[in-house]
Scaffold this motif. Structure first.
Motif, PDB file in Angstrom:
ATOM      1  N   GLY A  78       0.990  -1.267   0.011  1.00  7.88           N
ATOM      2  CA  GLY A  78       0.029  -0.193  -0.067  1.00  7.88           C
ATOM      3  C   GLY A  78       0.828   1.332   0.095  1.00  7.88           C
ATOM      4  O   GLY A  78       1.814   1.401  -0.712  1.00  7.88           O
ATOM      5  N   VAL A  79       0.552   2.367   0.924  1.00  9.92           N
ATOM      6  CA  VAL A  79       1.344   3.457   0.852  1.00  9.92           C
ATOM      7  C   VAL A  79       2.581   3.583   1.117  1.00  9.92           C
ATOM      8  O   VAL A  79       3.412   4.212   0.581  1.00  9.92           O
ATOM      9  CB  VAL A  79       0.651   4.393   2.077  1.00  9.92           C
ATOM     10  N   ALA A  80       3.201   2.335   1.761  1.00  9.80           N
ATOM     11  CA  ALA A  80       4.603   2.265   2.265  1.00  9.80           C
ATOM     12  C   ALA A  80       5.399   2.136   0.741  1.00  9.80           C
ATOM     13  O   ALA A  80       6.590   2.409   0.730  1.00  9.80           O
ATOM     14  CB  ALA A  80       4.754   1.021   2.914  1.00  9.80           C
ATOM     15  N   ARG A  99       0.123  -5.894  -6.440  1.00 11.23           N
ATOM     16  CA  ARG A  99       0.474  -4.534  -5.752  1.00 11.23           C
ATOM     17  C   ARG A  99       1.988  -4.895  -5.201  1.00 11.23           C
ATOM     18  O   ARG A  99       2.206  -6.017  -4.814  1.00 11.23           O
ATOM     19  CB  ARG A  99      -0.341  -4.279  -4.591  1.00 11.23           C
ATOM     20  N   HIS A 100       2.819  -3.873  -5.198  1.00 12.72           N
ATOM     21  CA  HIS A 100       4.119  -3.977  -4.775  1.00 12.72           C
ATOM     22  C   HIS A 100       4.199  -4.338  -3.355  1.00 12.72           C
ATOM     23  O   HIS A 100       3.440  -3.867  -2.567  1.00 12.72           O
ATOM     24  CB  HIS A 100       4.842  -2.722  -5.194  1.00 12.72           C
ATOM     25  N   VAL A 158      -8.468  -0.675   2.615  1.00  7.50           N
ATOM     26  CA  VAL A 158      -7.396  -0.291   3.289  1.00  7.50           C
ATOM     27  C   VAL A 158      -6.430   0.870   2.583  1.00  7.50           C
ATOM     28  O   VAL A 158      -6.523   0.786   1.224  1.00  7.50           O
ATOM     29  CB  VAL A 158      -6.320  -1.295   3.475  1.00  7.50           C
ATOM     30  N   HIS A 159      -5.451   1.690   3.391  1.00 11.65           N
ATOM     31  CA  HIS A 159      -4.373   2.136   2.422  1.00 11.65           C
ATOM     32  C   HIS A 159      -3.316   1.405   2.637  1.00 11.65           C
ATOM     33  O   HIS A 159      -2.237   1.661   1.979  1.00 11.65           O
ATOM     34  CB  HIS A 159      -4.284   3.722   3.262  1.00 11.65           C
ATOM     35  N   GLN A 160      -3.054   0.557   3.862  1.00 15.32           N
ATOM     36  CA  GLN A 160      -1.882  -0.018   3.911  1.00 15.32           C
ATOM     37  C   GLN A 160      -1.884  -1.286   4.796  1.00 15.32           C
ATOM     38  O   GLN A 160      -2.818  -1.306   6.035  1.00 15.32           O
ATOM     39  CB  GLN A 160      -0.678   1.127   4.784  1.00 15.32           C
ATOM     40  N   VAL A 161      -1.282  -2.291   4.638  1.00 18.66           N
ATOM     41  CA  VAL A 161      -1.305  -3.362   5.622  1.00 18.66           C
ATOM     42  C   VAL A 161       0.328  -3.707   5.786  1.00 18.66           C
ATOM     43  O   VAL A 161       1.067  -3.651   4.690  1.00 18.66           O
ATOM     44  CB  VAL A 161      -1.673  -4.754   4.842  1.00 18.66           C
TER      45      VAL A 161
END
Length: 311
Positions: free
Chosen positions: A132-134, A259-260, A184-187
């Protein structure tokens, strides 16, 4: 004890530390200090000199150590760490001194401890792997930003990344029976206690507890998200609407499209992802006397610590 000390002079504190390290090891006939400027150079040095060493000491940031994990796990030699990077979250988890020369004495000292190593899609990691955002934060982490703002650089990049981030759907299965699905934005899946310049994965997270600690950042207002980041920064327990935490030994994670996966600060894989723990897989040097309130290590034999500190 034959020491192999490999230092990345391009790390945030590498250039400044090298003269001090040379002076420290000049009088050590069994110590070999080598400056290695690229990951390939460090891998080659480990290949050529690692098998003959009794202990390997790496000087650099979390990314340096994480990228060497596959080789270190094969060599099965005790590891000493000189925290010369920007965040030094692995060193923080182990309660290592920030000063390079003080860290040397720990790195070559008598006390070692077996810690866990996280695995995601067969890639080992020490701190955290995130989706996610990371991944966007990693792209924003320029060398100049890291050198200028050091531990604050992650928070600055996170704020910029999440401002324009769009939530996405994930499905997780914990320990083969606990299922969760949501936007989510990030896991983030943590093996260690800290990441991102001191963010706390979970209040009870430790690098030797045999568990993965998971946190999920869910959509919300900017103030809600800022409060979630504050909870991570100060290690506050409990949950918020935008911050959910769990613990497990295995995690299976899928997304609607690949996703990365950001692994200890670098993009090394994509979803779907299988996470697990390699229990007590890496032997590391730790202080003979740990700070009384440290929480990065929990499975430590304190009687052994007191015996070694008397030597």
């Amino acid at each position: 004890m034959r020491l192999l000390i490999l230092v990345n002079p391009n790390a945030s504190g590498g250039e400044e530390a090298m003269p001090r390290l040379k002076e420290r090891f000049d009088s050590e006939p069994d110590a070999e200090l080598v400056a290695v400027e690229t990951p390939d150079e460090m891998l080659n040095a480990l290949d050529e000199r690692g098998p003959e060493a009794d202990r390997i000491v790496l000087g650099g940031g979390d990314g340096t150590i994480s990228s060497m994990l596959p080789k270190l796990l094969k060599l099965k030699k005790p590891l000493g760490v000189l925290p010369l990077g920007t965040a030094n979250d692995f060193a923080r988890t182990l309660s290592l001194p920030e000063d390079p020369i003080e860290a040397v004495e720990v790195a070559i000292g008598p006390r070692t401890h077996l810690i866990d190593v996280g695995m995601v899609n067969d890639h080992p990691f020490i701190n955290v792997a995130s989706v996610g955002v990371a991944s966007k934060v990693s792209e924003l982490q320029s060398k100049d930003l890291k050198r200028s703002f050091r531990v604050l650089s992650y928070a600055m990049s996170f704020r910029e990344a999440i401002r324009d981030a769009k939530p996405f759907s994930v499905s997780m299965t914990l320990d083969d029976h606990n299922h969760w699905r949501g936007m989510v934005h990030q896991v983030s899946v943590g093996n260690g206690r800290f990441h991102g310049g001191g963010l706390v994965v979970a209040e009870d997270a430790a690098i030797d507890d045999g568990k993965l600690h998971i946190y999920v950042v869910r959509p919300g207002t900017f103030l809600d998200l800022a409060a979630s980041v504050a909870s991570l920064k100060f290690g506050l327990g409990g949950e918020r609407e935008t911050l959910k935490r769990r613990a497990a030994e295995t995690v299976r994670l899928t997304t609607s499209r690949p996703r990365h996966i950001n692994i200890d600060g670098d993009i090394r894989s994509t979803t779907p992802a299988e996470f697990s723990v390699a229990r007590r897989a890496l032997e590391v040097a730790i202080p003979s006397e740990l700070p009384p309130h440290q929480r990065g290590l929990v499975d430590v034999d304190e009687s052994r610590a007191s015996e070694e500190s008397e030597v």
